[in-house]
Scaffold this motif. Structure first.
Motif, PDB file in Angstrom:
ATOM      1  N   ASN A   1       0.694  -1.125  -0.130  1.00 56.24           N
ATOM      2  CA  ASN A   1       0.014   0.080  -0.076  1.00 56.24           C
ATOM      3  C   ASN A   1       0.974   1.191  -0.139  1.00 56.24           C
ATOM      4  N   ASP A   2       2.131   1.164   0.619  1.00 62.06           N
ATOM      5  CA  ASP A   2       3.094   2.370   0.671  1.00 62.06           C
ATOM      6  C   ASP A   2       3.313   2.665  -0.974  1.00 62.06           C
ATOM      7  N   PHE A   3       3.615   1.546  -1.497  1.00 66.36           N
ATOM      8  CA  PHE A   3       4.331   1.569  -3.003  1.00 66.36           C
ATOM      9  C   PHE A   3       3.173   2.312  -3.878  1.00 66.36           C
ATOM     10  N   LEU A   4       1.998   1.624  -3.726  1.00 65.65           N
ATOM     11  CA  LEU A   4       0.628   2.129  -4.169  1.00 65.65           C
ATOM     12  C   LEU A   4       0.282   3.667  -4.259  1.00 65.65           C
ATOM     13  N   ALA A   5       0.681   4.167  -2.800  1.00 69.68           N
ATOM     14  CA  ALA A   5       0.417   5.500  -2.616  1.00 69.68           C
ATOM     15  C   ALA A   5       1.653   6.402  -3.065  1.00 69.68           C
ATOM     16  N   LYS A   6       2.934   6.028  -3.299  1.00 69.33           N
ATOM     17  CA  LYS A   6       4.028   6.737  -3.727  1.00 69.33           C
ATOM     18  C   LYS A   6       3.996   6.994  -5.014  1.00 69.33           C
ATOM     19  N   TYR A   7       3.476   5.893  -5.848  1.00 68.59           N
ATOM     20  CA  TYR A   7       3.685   5.912  -7.397  1.00 68.59           C
ATOM     21  C   TYR A   7       2.474   5.661  -7.946  1.00 68.59           C
ATOM     22  N   PRO A   8       1.136   5.967  -7.818  1.00 67.90           N
ATOM     23  CA  PRO A   8      -0.184   5.666  -8.420  1.00 67.90           C
ATOM     24  C   PRO A   8      -0.001   5.767  -9.992  1.00 67.90           C
ATOM     25  N   ASP A   9       0.591   6.596 -10.364  1.00 67.26           N
ATOM     26  CA  ASP A   9       0.576   6.569 -11.933  1.00 67.26           C
ATOM     27  C   ASP A   9       1.294   5.374 -12.539  1.00 67.26           C
ATOM     28  N   LEU A  10       2.007   4.895 -11.953  1.00 68.11           N
ATOM     29  CA  LEU A  10       2.893   3.781 -12.285  1.00 68.11           C
ATOM     30  C   LEU A  10       1.652   2.344 -12.534  1.00 68.11           C
ATOM     31  N   PHE A  11       0.561   2.664 -11.777  1.00 70.85           N
ATOM     32  CA  PHE A  11      -0.416   1.511 -11.727  1.00 70.85           C
ATOM     33  C   PHE A  11      -1.610   1.836 -12.640  1.00 70.85           C
ATOM     34  N   LYS A  12      -1.591   2.764 -13.216  1.00 68.98           N
ATOM     35  CA  LYS A  12      -2.948   3.254 -13.887  1.00 68.98           C
ATOM     36  C   LYS A  12      -3.406   2.187 -14.936  1.00 68.98           C
ATOM     37  N   ASP A  13      -2.592   1.654 -15.384  1.00 70.84           N
ATOM     38  CA  ASP A  13      -3.307   0.723 -16.390  1.00 70.84           C
ATOM     39  C   ASP A  13      -3.306  -0.820 -16.048  1.00 70.84           C
ATOM     40  N   CYS A  14      -3.127  -0.893 -14.597  1.00 65.61           N
ATOM     41  CA  CYS A  14      -3.464  -2.239 -13.990  1.00 65.61           C
ATOM     42  C   CYS A  14      -4.904  -2.313 -13.525  1.00 65.61           C
ATOM     43  N   GLN A  15      -5.265  -3.529 -13.839  1.00 63.24           N
ATOM     44  CA  GLN A  15      -6.640  -3.971 -13.775  1.00 63.24           C
ATOM     45  C   GLN A  15      -7.031  -4.480 -12.555  1.00 63.24           C
ATOM     46  N   ASN A  16      -5.942  -5.123 -11.955  1.00 60.21           N
ATOM     47  CA  ASN A  16      -6.205  -5.844 -10.676  1.00 60.21           C
ATOM     48  C   ASN A  16      -5.168  -6.002  -9.933  1.00 60.21           C
ATOM     49  N   ASN A  17      -5.176  -6.821  -8.681  1.00 58.40           N
ATOM     50  CA  ASN A  17      -4.051  -6.874  -7.906  1.00 58.40           C
ATOM     51  C   ASN A  17      -2.907  -7.737  -8.529  1.00 58.40           C
ATOM     52  N   VAL A  18      -3.035  -8.489  -9.224  1.00 52.65           N
ATOM     53  CA  VAL A  18      -2.000  -9.707 -10.035  1.00 52.65           C
ATOM     54  C   VAL A  18      -1.235  -8.484 -10.834  1.00 52.65           C
ATOM     55  N   ASP A  19      -1.771  -7.774 -11.556  1.00 51.83           N
ATOM     56  CA  ASP A  19      -0.985  -6.710 -12.182  1.00 51.83           C
ATOM     57  C   ASP A  19      -0.243  -5.772 -11.260  1.00 51.83           C
ATOM     58  N   ARG A  20      -0.775  -5.276 -10.223  1.00 55.03           N
ATOM     59  CA  ARG A  20      -0.124  -4.484  -9.381  1.00 55.03           C
ATOM     60  C   ARG A  20       1.199  -5.147  -8.795  1.00 55.03           C
ATOM     61  N   LEU A  21       1.026  -6.355  -8.338  1.00 55.69           N
ATOM     62  CA  LEU A  21       1.937  -7.132  -7.668  1.00 55.69           C
ATOM     63  C   LEU A  21       3.248  -7.539  -8.714  1.00 55.69           C
ATOM     64  N   ALA A  22       2.635  -7.715  -9.936  1.00 55.09           N
ATOM     65  CA  ALA A  22       3.728  -8.005 -10.936  1.00 55.09           C
ATOM     66  C   ALA A  22       4.565  -6.953 -11.182  1.00 55.09           C
ATOM     67  N   LEU A  23       4.128  -5.697 -11.342  1.00 55.17           N
ATOM     68  CA  LEU A  23       4.805  -4.536 -11.294  1.00 55.17           C
ATOM     69  C   LEU A  23       5.789  -4.299 -10.228  1.00 55.17           C
ATOM     70  N   MET A  24       5.181  -4.583  -9.126  1.00 52.86           N
ATOM     71  CA  MET A  24       6.082  -4.252  -8.032  1.00 52.86           C
ATOM     72  C   MET A  24       7.192  -5.224  -7.849  1.00 52.86           C
ATOM     73  N   GLN A  25       7.094  -6.383  -8.397  1.00 52.31           N
ATOM     74  CA  GLN A  25       7.936  -7.296  -8.295  1.00 52.31           C
ATOM     75  C   GLN A  25       9.146  -7.238  -9.426  1.00 52.31           C
ATOM     76  N   HIS A  26       8.654  -6.484 -10.479  1.00 54.58           N
ATOM     77  CA  HIS A  26       9.677  -6.076 -11.344  1.00 54.58           C
ATOM     78  C   HIS A  26      10.384  -4.915 -11.024  1.00 54.58           C
ATOM     79  N   HIS A  27       9.821  -4.082  -9.961  1.00 52.29           N
ATOM     80  CA  HIS A  27      10.411  -2.979  -9.629  1.00 52.29           C
ATOM     81  C   HIS A  27      11.438  -3.365  -8.156  1.00 52.29           C
ATOM     82  N   GLN A  28      11.307  -4.663  -7.976  1.00 48.50           N
ATOM     83  CA  GLN A  28      12.325  -5.270  -6.700  1.00 48.50           C
ATOM     84  C   GLN A  28      11.487  -4.977  -5.403  1.00 48.50           C
ATOM     85  N   LEU A  29      10.178  -4.878  -5.198  1.00 45.11           N
ATOM     86  CA  LEU A  29       9.671  -4.934  -4.043  1.00 45.11           C
ATOM     87  C   LEU A  29       9.322  -6.137  -3.598  1.00 45.11           C
ATOM     88  N   PRO A  30       9.837  -6.828  -2.573  1.00 48.61           N
ATOM     89  CA  PRO A  30       9.349  -8.160  -2.004  1.00 48.61           C
ATOM     90  C   PRO A  30       7.929  -8.621  -1.975  1.00 48.61           C
TER      91      PRO A  30
END
Length: 429
Positions: A107-136
């Motif tokens: 939730n901290d990542f989502l709050a800090k970079y909301p524009d990064l996730f604007k094309d995400c349609q669900n939590n899998v998309d969000r977690l996949a992007l976080m994974q590729h930006h090296q968030l555990p």
């Protein structure tokens, strides 16, 4: 082949296939796919024969013998540059403090970079992007391309042997048994936990693939749980574990009782089911399921899902939550496309033996092991998982061979810095 000892991977026995060149690796992978094709053809033939035979009397023993896979077996690969790493767990599980703050990090990542996730349609998309930006996260990177996995196994010159592990999309029943025995003080039958469907004549069970797409309701349930406060997710885990214990009292007498009862439940989403028309065990289970579904922690999870996904039927199958799943993400960036990436969604830990009995790493690894691809050892009769080891002295040579066919750092990581490094390295020697 001699046995590869990897004690931290649940003391699992591995075939040790040593790799000395790219050609050697390609040959061994081709052998795997040749075996896989035979398995899938045999399964397809058996399923076809089953569809042509109706009305035969099958005892419960016959059912066990006639168990079929619902779909084709697929292979997935994971490369790690240090065989002494000792586990295949996602980064989140390797740090207990981060694990305890999973929802805060998301939730901290989502709050800090909301524009990064604007094309995400669900939590899998969000977690996949976080994974590729090296968030555990609890997503474990896999690939359908064995060459990509090999690159990760030889990527670093760290004086350690590399390794490629092979997974598949069907659960190993023996490994599921081991996990259940280690998780619960009560006896829970594996057929109640492994997803399955009935054949056309309802006499033969078919194991369902563990593979789900990114829009799967089950995946949305589990990824929404990851975003909940830890106290809320723990309360929900307690409710699920209670349901498992109640299920254990029924599964001995009828291994299919929950599956049949749940299908009846799905036929009437308004819950107006006449339980008296069902078997005694099924009716009792559905009453207990109502209690689970109406519990405060479950309702909180439904609210979390609706926050992330909109409307959602208040239907959760608790037994689906015990084992890991293979998730195919949407192609939301070039890296996923090039790496032919997909993920294993590692489940939350459900057990009643106490947190202190084993480490989180051990508990998680045991569940991950249920999707390892195995072959039966003709001498011992035991299943051995398949792994490819790359001696550290061969890493540089194999990296060069991979680069010659276009598998390089810039292809894997798709950014200008990686491309510049590839150019510089090509003029280095």
């Amino acid at each position: 082949m001699h046995e590869l000892k990897l004690e931290n991977l649940g003391s699992q026995c591995f075939e040790d296939n040593k790799i000395t060149s790219l050609a050697d690796y390609v040959q061994k992978v081709e052998e795997l796919y040749s075996i896989l094709e035979k398995e899938n053809n045999a399964n397809e033939k058996n399923n076809s024969e089953e569809d042509n035979v109706c009305g035969e009397n099958n005892s419960e023993g016959d059912q066990a013998k006639e168990l079929r896979n619902d779909g084709k077996r697929e292979l997935y690969f994971r490369g790690q540059d240090n065989i002494e790493y000792g586990n295949t767990c996602p980064s989140l599980v390797r740090n207990k403090k981060q694990y305890n703050h999973e929802s805060n990090m998301i939730n901290d990542f989502l709050a800090k970079y909301p524009d990064l996730f604007k094309d995400c349609q669900n939590n899998v998309d969000r977690l996949a992007l976080m994974q590729h930006h090296q968030l555990p996260t609890r997503m474990l990177d896999l690939t359908t391309n064995a060459l990509i996995a090999l690159y990760f196994a030889v990527e670093k010159d760290n004086c350690k042997d590399g390794v490629v592990y092979v997974f598949n999309n069907f659960y190993n029943e023996e490994f599921v048994d081991k996990a259940l025995d280690a998780s619960f003080t009560f006896e829970l039958d594996k057929l109640a936990i492994i997803p399955h469907s009935s054949s056309k004549d309802h006499k033969v069970l078919k194991l369902k693939s563990a593979k789900r797409d990114s829009f799967s309701d089950q995946i949305e349930i589990e990824t929404s749980l990851a975003r909940m406060k830890q106290t809320d997710s723990k309360d929900f885990i307690t409710e699920v574990t209670k349901f498992y214990q109640q299920l254990s009292k029924h599964s001995k007498s009828d291994k299919e009782v929950w599956g049949k009862a749940y299908l009846d439940y799905l036929k009437a989403l308004n819950k107006r089911i006449d339980y008296s028309s069902l078997s005694c065990d099924a009716g009792k289970l559905l009453h207990k399921y109502d209690n689970f579904n109406d519990a405060v922690p479950t309702i909180r999870l439904y609210h979390a899902i609706e926050r992330d996904s909109g409307n959602f039927d208040h239907i959760i199958n608790p037994v689906e939550m015990y084992l890991p799943k293979i998730v195919t993400p949407r192609i939301i960036d070039q890296r996923i496309k090039n790496q032919q990436g997909l993920f294993m969604l590692v489940p939350f830990i459900f057990d009643n033996k106490g947190v202190g009995t084993e480490s989180l790493l051990t508990k998680t690894q045991r569940l991950i092991n249920t999707l390892l691809y195995t072959r039966r050892d003709v001498h011992t009769g035991k299943d051995k998982a398949v792994a490819f080891t790359i001696p550290c002295c061969m890493k540089e040579q194999i990296r060069k061979e991979l680069s010659n066919i276009g598998i390089s750092k810039s292809f894997i990581y798709t950014d200008a810095t990686s491309y510049a490094q590839d150019i510089a390295n090509s003029y280095k020697n």
